[in-house]
Design a protein around this motif. Structure first.
Motif, mmCIF file in Angstrom:
data_model
loop_
_atom_site.group_PDB
_atom_site.id
_atom_site.type_symbol
_atom_site.label_atom_id
_atom_site.label_comp_id
_atom_site.label_asym_id
_atom_site.label_seq_id
_atom_site.Cartn_x
_atom_site.Cartn_y
_atom_site.Cartn_z
ATOM 1 N N ALA A 44 0.828 -1.207 0.000
ATOM 2 C CA ALA A 44 0.000 0.000 0.000
ATOM 3 C C ALA A 44 0.861 1.256 0.000
ATOM 4 O O ALA A 44 0.565 2.221 -0.725
ATOM 5 C CB ALA A 44 -0.938 -0.013 1.210
ATOM 6 N N LEU A 45 1.943 1.257 0.780
ATOM 7 C CA LEU A 45 2.844 2.415 0.809
ATOM 8 C C LEU A 45 3.463 2.656 -0.565
ATOM 9 O O LEU A 45 3.539 3.791 -1.040
ATOM 10 C CB LEU A 45 3.934 2.212 1.857
ATOM 11 N N SER A 46 3.866 1.577 -1.225
ATOM 12 C CA SER A 46 4.433 1.693 -2.567
ATOM 13 C C SER A 46 3.414 2.289 -3.537
ATOM 14 O O SER A 46 3.736 3.176 -4.332
ATOM 15 C CB SER A 46 4.906 0.327 -3.049
ATOM 16 N N LEU A 47 2.185 1.811 -3.469
ATOM 17 C CA LEU A 47 1.126 2.334 -4.354
ATOM 18 C C LEU A 47 0.839 3.806 -4.060
ATOM 19 O O LEU A 47 0.657 4.606 -4.990
ATOM 20 C CB LEU A 47 -0.143 1.499 -4.213
ATOM 21 N N LEU A 48 0.796 4.170 -2.800
ATOM 22 C CA LEU A 48 0.551 5.570 -2.438
ATOM 23 C C LEU A 48 1.670 6.478 -2.950
ATOM 24 O O LEU A 48 1.419 7.590 -3.417
ATOM 25 C CB LEU A 48 0.410 5.718 -0.925
ATOM 26 N N ARG A 49 2.894 5.994 -2.882
ATOM 27 C CA ARG A 49 4.023 6.793 -3.377
ATOM 28 C C ARG A 49 3.998 6.947 -4.895
ATOM 29 O O ARG A 49 4.495 7.943 -5.429
ATOM 30 C CB ARG A 49 5.341 6.173 -2.932
ATOM 31 N N GLN A 50 3.438 5.973 -5.596
ATOM 32 C CA GLN A 50 3.366 6.031 -7.055
ATOM 33 C C GLN A 50 2.251 6.959 -7.536
ATOM 34 O O GLN A 50 2.279 7.423 -8.677
ATOM 35 C CB GLN A 50 3.139 4.631 -7.633
ATOM 36 N N GLU A 51 1.268 7.235 -6.703
ATOM 37 C CA GLU A 51 0.150 8.096 -7.070
ATOM 38 C C GLU A 51 0.634 9.546 -7.096
ATOM 39 O O GLU A 51 1.072 10.085 -6.081
ATOM 40 C CB GLU A 51 -0.987 7.926 -6.048
ATOM 41 N N LYS A 52 0.592 10.180 -8.270
ATOM 42 C CA LYS A 52 1.179 11.514 -8.426
ATOM 43 C C LYS A 52 0.152 12.613 -8.691
ATOM 44 O O LYS A 52 0.514 13.775 -8.807
ATOM 45 C CB LYS A 52 2.197 11.517 -9.581
ATOM 46 N N THR A 53 -1.140 12.280 -8.816
ATOM 47 C CA THR A 53 -2.123 13.317 -9.162
ATOM 48 C C THR A 53 -2.435 14.227 -7.983
ATOM 49 O O THR A 53 -2.706 15.399 -8.165
ATOM 50 C CB THR A 53 -3.438 12.682 -9.687
ATOM 51 N N ALA A 54 -2.416 13.700 -6.783
ATOM 52 C CA ALA A 54 -2.698 14.518 -5.603
ATOM 53 C C ALA A 54 -1.381 14.991 -4.998
ATOM 54 O O ALA A 54 -0.511 14.186 -4.690
ATOM 55 C CB ALA A 54 -3.496 13.710 -4.588
ATOM 56 N N LYS A 55 -1.257 16.277 -4.821
ATOM 57 C CA LYS A 55 -0.037 16.857 -4.232
ATOM 58 C C LYS A 55 -0.233 17.006 -2.719
ATOM 59 O O LYS A 55 -0.266 18.101 -2.171
ATOM 60 C CB LYS A 55 0.271 18.215 -4.859
ATOM 61 N N VAL A 56 -0.415 15.853 -2.060
ATOM 62 C CA VAL A 56 -0.642 15.828 -0.615
ATOM 63 C C VAL A 56 0.243 14.732 -0.011
ATOM 64 O O VAL A 56 0.856 13.950 -0.733
ATOM 65 C CB VAL A 56 -2.131 15.568 -0.281
ATOM 66 N N GLY A 57 0.247 14.664 1.317
ATOM 67 C CA GLY A 57 1.049 13.655 2.006
ATOM 68 C C GLY A 57 0.458 12.262 1.893
ATOM 69 O O GLY A 57 -0.699 12.073 1.466
ATOM 70 N N LEU A 58 1.262 11.280 2.288
ATOM 71 C CA LEU A 58 0.841 9.882 2.185
ATOM 72 C C LEU A 58 -0.394 9.585 3.030
ATOM 73 O O LEU A 58 -1.281 8.839 2.600
ATOM 74 C CB LEU A 58 1.985 8.961 2.604
ATOM 75 N N LYS A 59 -0.469 10.151 4.215
ATOM 76 C CA LYS A 59 -1.616 9.897 5.091
ATOM 77 C C LYS A 59 -2.896 10.440 4.449
ATOM 78 O O LYS A 59 -3.941 9.783 4.497
ATOM 79 C CB LYS A 59 -1.370 10.537 6.454
ATOM 80 N N THR A 60 -2.809 11.603 3.841
ATOM 81 C CA THR A 60 -3.967 12.186 3.167
ATOM 82 C C THR A 60 -4.337 11.382 1.929
ATOM 83 O O THR A 60 -5.522 11.163 1.643
ATOM 84 C CB THR A 60 -3.692 13.660 2.800
#
Length: 178
Positions: free
Chosen positions: A147-163
């Motif tokens: 899940a952390l890897s997927l969240l880091r790959q998501e680039k459309t939202a310019k927010v933190g991982l928790k958000t």
């Protein structure tokens, strides 16, 4: 470079026992390499001692680890005021027997490990997880890493991982039809 912990109890115990015996003998008759560093900052002094051994005939578990060339121990001695603590960590690696290089590799390992742990704890409250039965803790750890890897790959939202995690949960919740 692999840190030995409780997940490999036989290997961990064999390496720990080897280094305990070697230190008791002051490494007499044991071919080894040694390196020491001293760092001081903010009222703290840390002495790190590195021992490496590449003659592994004594290690019954060595055949299970392709490319295994040496075992190493790090002893971290911390002086904070009058308080002195000592911690020992053990490693196996495919590096050539060079205690200086081993020391750099160990320090690099922790410079990667610490931010990863911090990210997992902040994003998923990993330290607060009370899953303990069977293989569940390891399974959840794997899922959190994915899940952390997927969240880091998501680039459309310019927010933190928790958000990002919260937004993903909201999207899933709103797409479910009850």
């Amino acid at each position: 470079m692999l840190a030995l912990k409780g997940n490999q109890p036989g290997l961990y115990e064999a390496v720990r026992q080897f280094f305990d015996d070697a230190q008791a003998r002051h490494f007499n008759g044991i071919p080894h390499r040694y390196h020491e560093t001293v760092d001081g900052d903010h009222g703290r002094v840390e002495v790190r001692r590195y021992w490496t051994v590449d003659q592994l005939d004594w290690l019954a578990h060595r055949a299970k680890w392709k490319g295994l060339k040496l075992v190493g121990m790090v002893e971290s001695e911390r002086h904070i005021g009058e308080v002195v603590t000592v911690e020992r960590r053990y490693y196996i690696t495919s590096l050539a027997n060079d205690a200086v290089r081993f020391g750099h590799a160990v320090r690099s390992h922790w410079s990667i490990e610490n931010p990863l742990h911090w990210s997992l704890d902040v994003t998923f409250n990993e330290d607060g997880c009370r899953v303990r039965q069977g293989e569940a803790a390891e399974n959840f750890a794997v899922l959190r890493h994915i899940a952390l890897s997927l969240l880091r790959q998501e680039k459309t939202a310019k927010v933190g991982l928790k958000t990002k995690r919260f937004k993903a949960a909201l999207e899933i919740a709103t797409s479910i039809r009850y």
